[in-house]
Design a protein around this motif. Sequence first.
Motif, PDB file in Angstrom:
ATOM      1  N   ALA A 193       8.693 -10.819  10.562  1.00 16.79           N
ATOM      2  CA  ALA A 193       8.540 -11.316  11.942  1.00 16.79           C
ATOM      3  C   ALA A 193       8.148 -12.787  11.935  1.00 16.79           C
ATOM      4  N   LEU A 194       7.245 -13.150  11.031  1.00 13.97           N
ATOM      5  CA  LEU A 194       6.865 -14.564  10.931  1.00 13.97           C
ATOM      6  C   LEU A 194       8.044 -15.408  10.432  1.00 13.97           C
ATOM      7  N   GLY A 195       8.808 -14.836   9.493  1.00 13.39           N
ATOM      8  CA  GLY A 195      10.006 -15.525   8.999  1.00 13.39           C
ATOM      9  C   GLY A 195      11.022 -15.748  10.114  1.00 13.39           C
ATOM     10  N   PHE A 196      11.101 -14.774  11.014  1.00 12.89           N
ATOM     11  CA  PHE A 196      11.991 -14.882  12.188  1.00 12.89           C
ATOM     12  C   PHE A 196      11.586 -16.093  13.039  1.00 12.89           C
ATOM     13  N   LEU A 197      10.272 -16.259  13.251  1.00 17.35           N
ATOM     14  CA  LEU A 197       9.790 -17.411  14.024  1.00 17.35           C
ATOM     15  C   LEU A 197      10.079 -18.724  13.287  1.00 17.35           C
ATOM     16  N   TRP A 198       9.895 -18.699  11.964  1.00 20.80           N
ATOM     17  CA  TRP A 198      10.203 -19.902  11.170  1.00 20.80           C
ATOM     18  C   TRP A 198      11.683 -20.253  11.279  1.00 20.80           C
ATOM     19  N   PHE A 202      16.125  -9.534   9.235  1.00 20.64           N
ATOM     20  CA  PHE A 202      16.412  -8.306   8.475  1.00 20.64           C
ATOM     21  C   PHE A 202      16.582  -8.590   6.983  1.00 20.64           C
ATOM     22  N   LEU A 203      17.082  -9.776   6.651  1.00 18.72           N
ATOM     23  CA  LEU A 203      17.220 -10.127   5.237  1.00 18.72           C
ATOM     24  C   LEU A 203      15.840 -10.258   4.582  1.00 18.72           C
ATOM     25  N   LEU A 204      14.917 -10.909   5.290  1.00 21.44           N
ATOM     26  CA  LEU A 204      13.559 -11.047   4.754  1.00 21.44           C
ATOM     27  C   LEU A 204      12.895  -9.680   4.594  1.00 21.44           C
ATOM     28  N   TRP A 205      13.129  -8.833   5.580  1.00 15.07           N
ATOM     29  CA  TRP A 205      12.531  -7.489   5.524  1.00 15.07           C
ATOM     30  C   TRP A 205      13.101  -6.705   4.335  1.00 15.07           C
ATOM     31  N   LEU A 206      14.427  -6.854   4.127  1.00 15.87           N
ATOM     32  CA  LEU A 206      15.077  -6.195   2.980  1.00 15.87           C
ATOM     33  C   LEU A 206      14.491  -6.723   1.674  1.00 15.87           C
ATOM     34  N   CYS A 207      14.240  -8.030   1.622  1.00 16.39           N
ATOM     35  CA  CYS A 207      13.656  -8.633   0.404  1.00 16.39           C
ATOM     36  C   CYS A 207      12.287  -8.009   0.114  1.00 16.39           C
ATOM     37  N   THR A 208      11.493  -7.792   1.176  1.00 26.58           N
ATOM     38  CA  THR A 208      10.168  -7.194   0.940  1.00 26.58           C
ATOM     39  C   THR A 208      10.313  -5.753   0.445  1.00 26.58           C
ATOM     40  N   LEU A 209      11.360  -5.062   0.908  1.00 30.99           N
ATOM     41  CA  LEU A 209      11.590  -3.692   0.424  1.00 30.99           C
ATOM     42  C   LEU A 209      11.946  -3.705  -1.058  1.00 30.99           C
ATOM     43  N   VAL A 210      12.839  -4.635  -1.443  1.00 31.63           N
ATOM     44  CA  VAL A 210      13.236  -4.731  -2.855  1.00 31.63           C
ATOM     45  C   VAL A 210      12.018  -5.100  -3.704  1.00 31.63           C
ATOM     46  N   HIS A 211      11.245  -6.062  -3.207  1.00 37.60           N
ATOM     47  CA  HIS A 211      10.039  -6.494  -3.933  1.00 37.60           C
ATOM     48  C   HIS A 211       9.069  -5.319  -4.094  1.00 37.60           C
ATOM     49  N   ALA A 212       8.858  -4.570  -2.993  1.00 33.92           N
ATOM     50  CA  ALA A 212       7.934  -3.437  -3.044  1.00 33.92           C
ATOM     51  C   ALA A 212       8.444  -2.369  -3.999  1.00 33.92           C
ATOM     52  N   ALA A 213       9.767  -2.133  -4.003  1.00 35.67           N
ATOM     53  CA  ALA A 213      10.340  -1.112  -4.882  1.00 35.67           C
ATOM     54  C   ALA A 213      10.168  -1.511  -6.342  1.00 35.67           C
ATOM     55  N   VAL A 214      10.424  -2.788  -6.645  1.00 33.50           N
ATOM     56  CA  VAL A 214      10.275  -3.263  -8.033  1.00 33.50           C
ATOM     57  C   VAL A 214       8.817  -3.128  -8.473  1.00 33.50           C
ATOM     58  N   ARG A 215       7.887  -3.572  -7.618  1.00 32.13           N
ATOM     59  CA  ARG A 215       6.465  -3.499  -7.973  1.00 32.13           C
ATOM     60  C   ARG A 215       5.991  -2.055  -8.105  1.00 32.13           C
ATOM     61  N   SER A 216       6.487  -1.165  -7.270  1.00 33.44           N
ATOM     62  CA  SER A 216       6.072   0.240  -7.348  1.00 33.44           C
ATOM     63  C   SER A 216       6.624   0.904  -8.607  1.00 33.44           C
ATOM     64  N   CYS A 217       7.895   0.634  -8.902  1.00 26.11           N
ATOM     65  CA  CYS A 217       8.531   1.271 -10.053  1.00 26.11           C
ATOM     66  C   CYS A 217       7.944   0.774 -11.377  1.00 26.11           C
ATOM     67  N   THR A 218       7.418  -0.461 -11.375  1.00 30.99           N
ATOM     68  CA  THR A 218       6.839  -0.988 -12.625  1.00 30.99           C
ATOM     69  C   THR A 218       5.330  -0.747 -12.685  1.00 30.99           C
ATOM     70  N   GLY A 219       4.808  -0.010 -11.716  1.00 28.67           N
ATOM     71  CA  GLY A 219       3.382   0.344 -11.752  1.00 28.67           C
ATOM     72  C   GLY A 219       2.445  -0.765 -11.327  1.00 28.67           C
ATOM     73  N   HIS A 220       2.970  -1.763 -10.623  1.00 27.40           N
ATOM     74  CA  HIS A 220       2.114  -2.871 -10.186  1.00 27.40           C
ATOM     75  C   HIS A 220       2.056  -2.953  -8.658  1.00 27.40           C
ATOM     76  N   VAL A 221       1.899  -1.805  -8.027  1.00 25.88           N
ATOM     77  CA  VAL A 221       1.978  -1.797  -6.563  1.00 25.88           C
ATOM     78  C   VAL A 221       0.824  -2.583  -5.929  1.00 25.88           C
ATOM     79  N   ARG A 222      -0.338  -2.577  -6.581  1.00 20.62           N
ATOM     80  CA  ARG A 222      -1.477  -3.328  -6.028  1.00 20.62           C
ATOM     81  C   ARG A 222      -1.159  -4.833  -5.991  1.00 20.62           C
ATOM     82  N   ALA A 223      -0.504  -5.309  -7.077  1.00 22.24           N
ATOM     83  CA  ALA A 223      -0.085  -6.721  -7.090  1.00 22.24           C
ATOM     84  C   ALA A 223       0.935  -6.976  -5.987  1.00 22.24           C
TER      85      ALA A 223
END
Lengths: 94, 485
Positions: free
Chosen positions: B377-382, B403-424
């Motif tokens: 949402a902030l990226g949308f304003l930017w 929606f592209l930024l939101w998708l990026c956060t999903l990919v980022h979250a998936a990578v961090r979760s799958c590698t066991g670094h979800v807190r990071a």
Amino acid sequence: MIAFMALVCWTLALLSHGLLQSKIQRLLLIGNTHATALRVVRLVLPLAALVLCMRLTQPLGLMIWLGMFSLGGLLAGGVLTVASVRARKPRAEA
Amino acid sequence: MRDILRNRMGWLHAWVGFVCGVILVVVFTGGSLAMFDTEITRWMQPELSGLSQLTLTEEGLNRAGEQVQALRDAGQTVFLNMPSARDPVLRILHYDGHAFVGPALNPRDGSDLNVRQTQGGQLFFDLHQSLYRGPVWGNMVTELVAIGLLVAVFSGIVIHFRNLVPDLLLFRPFAAPGRAWLDAHLMAGVLMLPFIIMITYTGAVIHAPRLFPMISNGYGGKAANRPGHDRAHGIAPSAPLGPMWKQAEAVYGEGNIGFIRFEPRAVSFYRSDAANFVITRDHVDFSPRDGQQIAVKPGERGVQSLGGVMRGLHYARWGTSGLRWLYFICGAVGSAMMSAGLVLFVIKHRRNHGGTVRLAVAEAFTLTVTFGLPFAALGFLWSNRLIAPSLAQRDLLEAKVFFLLWLCTLVHAAVRSCTGHVRAGWREQAWGIAVLGCGLPVLDVVSRSGTAFAPRLDVYGVVDACALGFGLLAVWGQSMIARSR
């Protein structure tokens, strides 16, 4: 102004409600003192807020009364949380 | 017996709450932002920042009517939105499938203000009501999750019935993570209970016909800017709107006209939604040929106006800005409460399913809707200030950035979760919000320096202050994540 007064009433009433609960009393290291006064405040102030809000047009008044319950609860919860964290610090340091 | 009921309700609350909660966080966050959709749209059209308070004149309205007529001759279905306290300009609007968009006109003389095209705050409205997936499937999903929320609320009440009142204000941030999140979830949930039940019930009732299309009126919400779509095309020349406006105001009161619709046989002046608690769509019809008043048509009355009551309660367009802030805060806290529930679900299942793909997916979705959505949402304003104002179809480009930024956060979250670094992952997305939020006021000042920028508490200042507030909150949040066990 009415909304602000209603917020103050709800915050004080919910603070009183919180101070009457045994779990919160243990967290704050306080006893069950002034229980009667707290019960009176808990009962009277929401009604006072309702009387104030009824002076607004309806249904705005009713919505403000319910909304101030939510905001007042958040404020009272915040105050009790800060107090419980502060009360815990001396124990943790000891 | 009571424990069996609580266990079963616990299962129901957990699974219905999680599956629906992932969508409900989006719906609540979008709805909270949509409370200020008009103000966000104004922020996203900085060309309006230099305008002083303008009053609508008959000349301005007549010239706007001529432009509407020209568009109708070109085959477009448009309507004219009247100036209001929240949005002081005339707007010729059409529905593009997601939002009402179109040029803004000076209400004094009807001249084009050349604002940049944007979906503005209506993107959040569409996200809230149909997840940007259109009025059929999108609405149906939000309708189903609204019913799911009611199920989760009542099962939650059954589970915690005994401790609901005594533990109303109990929050122990120093307790074990599961207990602290449960305290936060319970406290916010119970305190927001009146709002959550009201807003969910009214929302579910408003869109109930989506679930039963066989008995609905068949409204499809189709985009309306296609050539040849206007039934009035080439039929009715429009008389000057100014005199009609004065007559309509004599019926509904000064400043109470919301918008003007153009039909083949009538020009209809609709009473503003802000004029009354019940949204009834009362209107005065005029002949488009000679401007004579044809009829005053009241909306639904009696029991049939119940739908208007539901819409009035849900949209709160009649309310003051104070009431809208109340809705905004309650919606935002409701969203945070549901996010706390999602985190609780993940913590509970981490014990038995730690390291599995299923859990990683749950963690990724939890992070994406909680932190990814505000980041996007902030990226949308930017993007609104960084994309050239004159670029063709820039409104669609802004939505794509969101929606592209939101998708990026999903990919980022998936990578961090799958590698066991979800807190990071949580901390990194919080930093993203912090950077975009704290930087937005600077971007606003820089991008408006060419216009008539002046520091004051208008919609621009308030949006900047809110973005800064969320940015600072994110900085505090990431430090809490770093400190937590």
